[in-house]
Enzyme design. Structure first.
Site, PDB file in Angstrom:
ATOM      1  N   ARG A  25      21.728  18.273 -10.262  1.00 57.88           N
ATOM      2  CA  ARG A  25      22.207  18.277 -11.646  1.00 57.88           C
ATOM      3  C   ARG A  25      22.179  16.840 -12.145  1.00 57.88           C
ATOM      4  O   ARG A  25      23.014  16.027 -11.771  1.00 57.88           O
ATOM      5  CB  ARG A  25      23.639  18.825 -11.639  1.00 57.88           C
TER       6      ARG A  25
ATOM      7  N   HIS B  44      28.508  17.827 -15.489  1.00 57.29           N
ATOM      8  CA  HIS B  44      28.687  19.268 -15.264  1.00 57.29           C
ATOM      9  C   HIS B  44      28.591  20.026 -16.590  1.00 57.29           C
ATOM     10  O   HIS B  44      27.850  20.985 -16.728  1.00 57.29           O
ATOM     11  CB  HIS B  44      30.039  19.523 -14.591  1.00 57.29           C
TER      12      HIS B  44
ATOM     13  N   TYR C  84      33.182  10.516  -9.941  1.00 57.35           N
ATOM     14  CA  TYR C  84      33.061  11.036  -8.575  1.00 57.35           C
ATOM     15  C   TYR C  84      31.707  10.859  -7.911  1.00 57.35           C
ATOM     16  O   TYR C  84      31.559  11.156  -6.748  1.00 57.35           O
ATOM     17  CB  TYR C  84      33.466  12.519  -8.542  1.00 57.35           C
TER      18      TYR C  84
HETATM   19  C1  LIG Z   1      36.507  31.657 -10.945  1.00 54.53           C
HETATM   20  C2  LIG Z   1      36.278  30.320 -11.577  1.00 54.53           C
HETATM   21  N1  LIG Z   1      36.955  29.253 -11.114  1.00 54.53           N
HETATM   22  C3  LIG Z   1      36.790  28.041 -11.685  1.00 54.53           C
HETATM   23  C4  LIG Z   1      35.920  27.892 -12.725  1.00 54.53           C
HETATM   24  C5  LIG Z   1      35.758  26.523 -13.370  1.00 54.53           C
HETATM   25  N2  LIG Z   1      34.414  26.014 -13.098  1.00 54.53           N
HETATM   26  C6  LIG Z   1      33.427  26.174 -13.990  1.00 54.53           C
HETATM   27  S1  LIG Z   1      31.981  25.664 -13.395  1.00 54.53           S
HETATM   28  C7  LIG Z   1      32.655  25.169 -11.929  1.00 54.53           C
HETATM   29  C8  LIG Z   1      31.764  24.592 -10.866  1.00 54.53           C
HETATM   30  C9  LIG Z   1      30.628  25.505 -10.551  1.00 54.53           C
HETATM   31  O1  LIG Z   1      29.794  24.940  -9.605  1.00 54.53           O
HETATM   32  P1  LIG Z   1      28.521  25.680  -9.083  1.00 54.53           P
HETATM   33  O2  LIG Z   1      28.836  27.088  -8.719  1.00 54.53           O
HETATM   34  O3  LIG Z   1      27.906  24.840  -8.032  1.00 54.53           O
HETATM   35  O4  LIG Z   1      27.553  25.770 -10.356  1.00 54.53           O
HETATM   36  P2  LIG Z   1      26.988  24.594 -11.274  1.00 54.53           P
HETATM   37  O5  LIG Z   1      27.943  24.426 -12.417  1.00 54.53           O
HETATM   38  O6  LIG Z   1      26.850  23.377 -10.460  1.00 54.53           O
HETATM   39  O7  LIG Z   1      25.680  25.104 -11.793  1.00 54.53           O
HETATM   40  C10 LIG Z   1      34.025  25.416 -11.925  1.00 54.53           C
HETATM   41  C11 LIG Z   1      34.931  25.068 -10.840  1.00 54.53           C
HETATM   42  C12 LIG Z   1      35.232  29.045 -13.183  1.00 54.53           C
HETATM   43  N3  LIG Z   1      34.363  28.983 -14.216  1.00 54.53           N
HETATM   44  N4  LIG Z   1      35.422  30.235 -12.592  1.00 54.53           N
END
Ligand SMILES: Cc1ncc(C[n+]2csc(CCOP(=O)(O)OP(=O)(O)O)c2C)c(N)n1
Lengths: 370, 326
Positions: free
Chosen positions: A260, A264, A273
């Protein structure tokens, strides 16, 4: 864990970061030059939508945007592997797949502007709604695939399902339950994990102590890791996994090893971080630059073609900006729209009361204010 | 020592003091470490207390609360951050079937001093599942204490009270008010603070009681200020389970009217519960039926419509008007 992707012997790569083609015995690349140019065009235009959207958020036109910068090849490659009768269950960053499924950028902008919580008809596009709650869509995809089995829609011309999620999502119970349901049912579903190394501030080591693709073995189906910045590998591997699924051979977990490049979301500050050296290292693996190098070196793309794509990107950028600003404001009574299929007394009553309440302001306005 | 703190910083200071006081207090959740949480409420704690006490968990809410239960059984006091209201739901099973009931099931031999911190409510222009008010589910579940704060003073003290409670406490943080400031006497003794179970008269008045909690307290105070025709008393409920009916009913007996305002969907909500109980206990003191103002019984709308969904000053004043028009 090493993030020097091309040193990983298990990593499937067809196009090196320098733009050289590599043969892989299991994943022959039979693409015409026309198709290769098409992929390049996809990558450039998808990146353009993303760049414009980030800029629009910065000036307050969008409430939020989740950038796909760096992940274009994983999304476009796998998206172009889908057939029209396949179904995709995305997360919230999968704008490149949306592009491949014919979802207009206006719909994505409307979602992130806060005009709608949906935006498109999933059946029309073979592309389900974006999912915000992490991991939930993996089970929907698996259930949908079980439906395909029951419909007998399998075989050479059958349908398959793909679902997209991040590395963080592999920690969720739902995702692991989906792996198991898919395995015990031999469901025609491909799990496409974009391992972009981060789940907001948490690095991969906080989610998993084994490479993600190896988890599949524990559930009893194949897992593969591909270079997620290599559009050819993404296309070839996904095509093969989908065919495997639709022919009744069950699920596959694909781990697209990528990065990425941006924050985020536009709300996030990655400087808190992660170190910039990491970013620099991944910049050298840029998915567009390597395809550009290959196409020009091999004479597949000439100056006229590249200029044409550039012009198209300019035009698209302009329409993204214009379309975003021109999105109509929703009607306040939309709050009550389609909450239930059948009449519901609470909603009916509240809608009527709220309509009266809103009208009272108009009356007051006509009389000169409250 | 007085400090001018935002609600977010006050919770941070309260967490820090609790961690300094008791080495068994742990903070855990997604992104609570280096990032300091997406709202920075745990900022700096990882640096000062280390990764064993400020735990960046995998992205799994059921895991957060399930392991917090285990840690509590082993004598720790975990404070779990759930990133947003809408992401609590993967953890419903651990919370409702286990955390809430285990003490009663053990006949009191186990205690579960777990705190769930949940930023809740709308008004920040977020995408779906980032703006919900799920407090009624929790209040409906026996075995949980449910509280929420409306200002930095309460934020600082109540997070510490929640941590020292031997019961599981759900601590709702009004995210759109995180940046509201107040002077907090951070050096005062813990037992000098108002108990977390008590409601608070936030503004005295004589003609009607306007009851609110969390993010709506500020709106209620503005409404009371704006209504120059009446003297409105504002009660900040603070504890949603149990409710401090002594304070609420005493106010209603003085004023004779009750208007309840919350962001959560109206039907089957906290307002309904309070209205029913007040009607039972203060029937002969009421000059008008209890009026409720709340969110609609719909999914939280996309952000461009949230100003219509959230009860604002005008909607609250409209509710007050209805109480006087009866
Ligand atoms: C159940 C849940 N917990 C927390 C969140 C908050 N949140 C949104 S995106 C994220 C990180 C997601 O990381 P990843 O699965 O690696 O996907 P990326 O965003 O890197 O594509 C978090 C913790 C959420 N959307 N859903």
């Amino acid at each position: 864990m090493s993030d020097t992707a091309h040193e990983d012997p298990e990593l499937i790569q067809l196009l090196t970061p320098e733009g050289e083609l590599r043969e892989h015995p299991d994943y022959p690349l039979d693409l015409s030059h026309e198709e290769m140019r098409g992929l390049y065009r996809d990558l450039v235009l998808v990146r353009r939508i993303d760049t414009e959207a980030v800029a629009l958020q910065r000036v307050g036109e969008l409430g939020l945007w989740a950038s796909l910068l760096g992940q274009e090849a994983a999304q476009v490659g796998s998206g172009r592997a889908l057939r029209s009768n396949d179904m995709a269950f995305p997360s919230y960053r999968d704008h490149g797949v949306a592009w491949c499924r014919g979802v207009d950028h206006k719909a994505l902008l409307a979602l992130y502007r806060g005009v709608t919580n949906g935006g498109w008809d999933p059946a029309e596009h073979g592309f389900h709604l974006y999912t915000i709650v992490i991991g939930t869509q993996a089970l929907h995809a698996t259930g949908y695939a079980m439906g395909i089995q029951r419909d007998g829609a399998v075989g050479e011309d059958g349908s398959a399902v793909i679902t997209y999620f991040g590395d963080g999502a592999t920690s969720q119970g739902d995702t692991n339950e989906a792996f198991n349901y898919a395995a015990v049912n031999n469901a025609p579903v491909v799990f496409f994990c974009q391992n972009n190394q981060w789940a907001i501030s948490e690095p991969l080591e906080r989610q998993s102590r084994v490479p993600i693709y190896r988890r599949a073995a524990g559930f009893g189906f194949p897992g593969v890791r591909l270079d997620g910045n290599d559009v050819f590998a993404s296309l070839a591997v996904t095509r093969s996994a989908l065919q495997h699924a639709r022919e009744g051979q069950g699920p596959t977990l694909i781990e697209a090893f990528t990065y990425r490049m941006g924050a985020h979301t536009t709300n996030d500050d990655p400087t808190r971080y992660r170190v910039s050296a990491e970013l620099e290292e991944w910049r050298l693996k840029d998915p567009i630059a390597r395809l550009h190098a290959f196409l020009t070196r091999e004479g597949i793309a000439d100056e006229a073609f590249l200029k044409g794509v550039e012009a198209e990107a300019e035009e698209l950028g302009e329409s993204v900006r214009r379309d975003c600003r021109e999105l109509p404001e929703p009607d306040p009574l939309d709050i009550f729209h389609e909450v239930y299929a059948e009449p519901h007394v609470h909603i009916d009553r509240q809608r009527a009361e709220f309509a009266d309440y809103l009208a009272s302001f108009e009356d007051a306005g006509a009389e000169g204010g409250r | 020592m007085g400090s001018n703190l935002t609600i977010g910083k006050a919770i941070n200071a309260g967490l820090r003091r609790a961690m300094e006081t008791d080495p068994k207090v742990l903070v855990m959740g997604e992104d609570v470490g280096k990032l300091g949480g997406v709202f920075r409420v745990t900022d700096g704690l990882h640096k000062d207390f280390g990764a064993d006490r400020v735990i960046d968990t995998p992205l799994a809410e059921s895991g957060i609360i399930g392991t917090a239960i285990g840690l509590a059984l082993r004598g720790y006091r975990p404070v779990c951050e759930i990133q947003f209201d809408g992401f609590f739901f993967p953890a419903t099973n651990q919370t409702f079937t286990q955390l809430a009931k285990m003490r009663a099931r053990s006949g009191g031999s186990v205690k579960l001093p777990v705190v769930l911190r949940i930023p809740y409510g709308g008004g920040i222009g977020a995408v779906e599942h980032h703006s919900e008010s799920p407090e009624a589910y929790f209040a409906h579940t026996a075995g949980l204490r449910v509280v929420t704060v409306a200002n930095a003073v309460d934020a600082y003290w109540m997070i510490q009270q929640a941590i020292t409670s031997d019961d599981p406490v759900v601590f709702f943080e009004p995210k759109r008010r995180y940046y509201e400031k107040a002077d907090v006497d951070t050096a005062a003794a813990v037992d000098s603070a108002t108990p977390m179970g008590a409601a608070r008269v936030a503004r005295p008045g004589a003609d009607a009681t306007l009851l609110a909690y969390g993010p709506m307290v500020k709106t209620a105070l503005q409404a009371a200020e704006a209504d120059t025709d009446h003297s409105i008393e504002v009660v900040d409920l603070r504890s949603l389970s149990p409710v401090d009916y002594d304070t609420v009913c005493a106010s209603v007996r003085r004023t004779g009217r009750l208007v309840i305002a919350h962001e959560a969907p109206l039907s089957h909500g906290i307002g309904a519960e309070v209205a029913a109980r007040v009607t039972e206990e203060c029937f002969y003191h009421l000059e008008a039926p209890v009026v409720r103002v709340g969110g609609f019984d719909t999914p939280y709308p996309p952000s461009r419509l949230e100003e219509h969904y959230l009860p604002d000053l005008d909607r609250v004043l409209d509710g007050v008007d209805r109480a006087f028009a009866f």
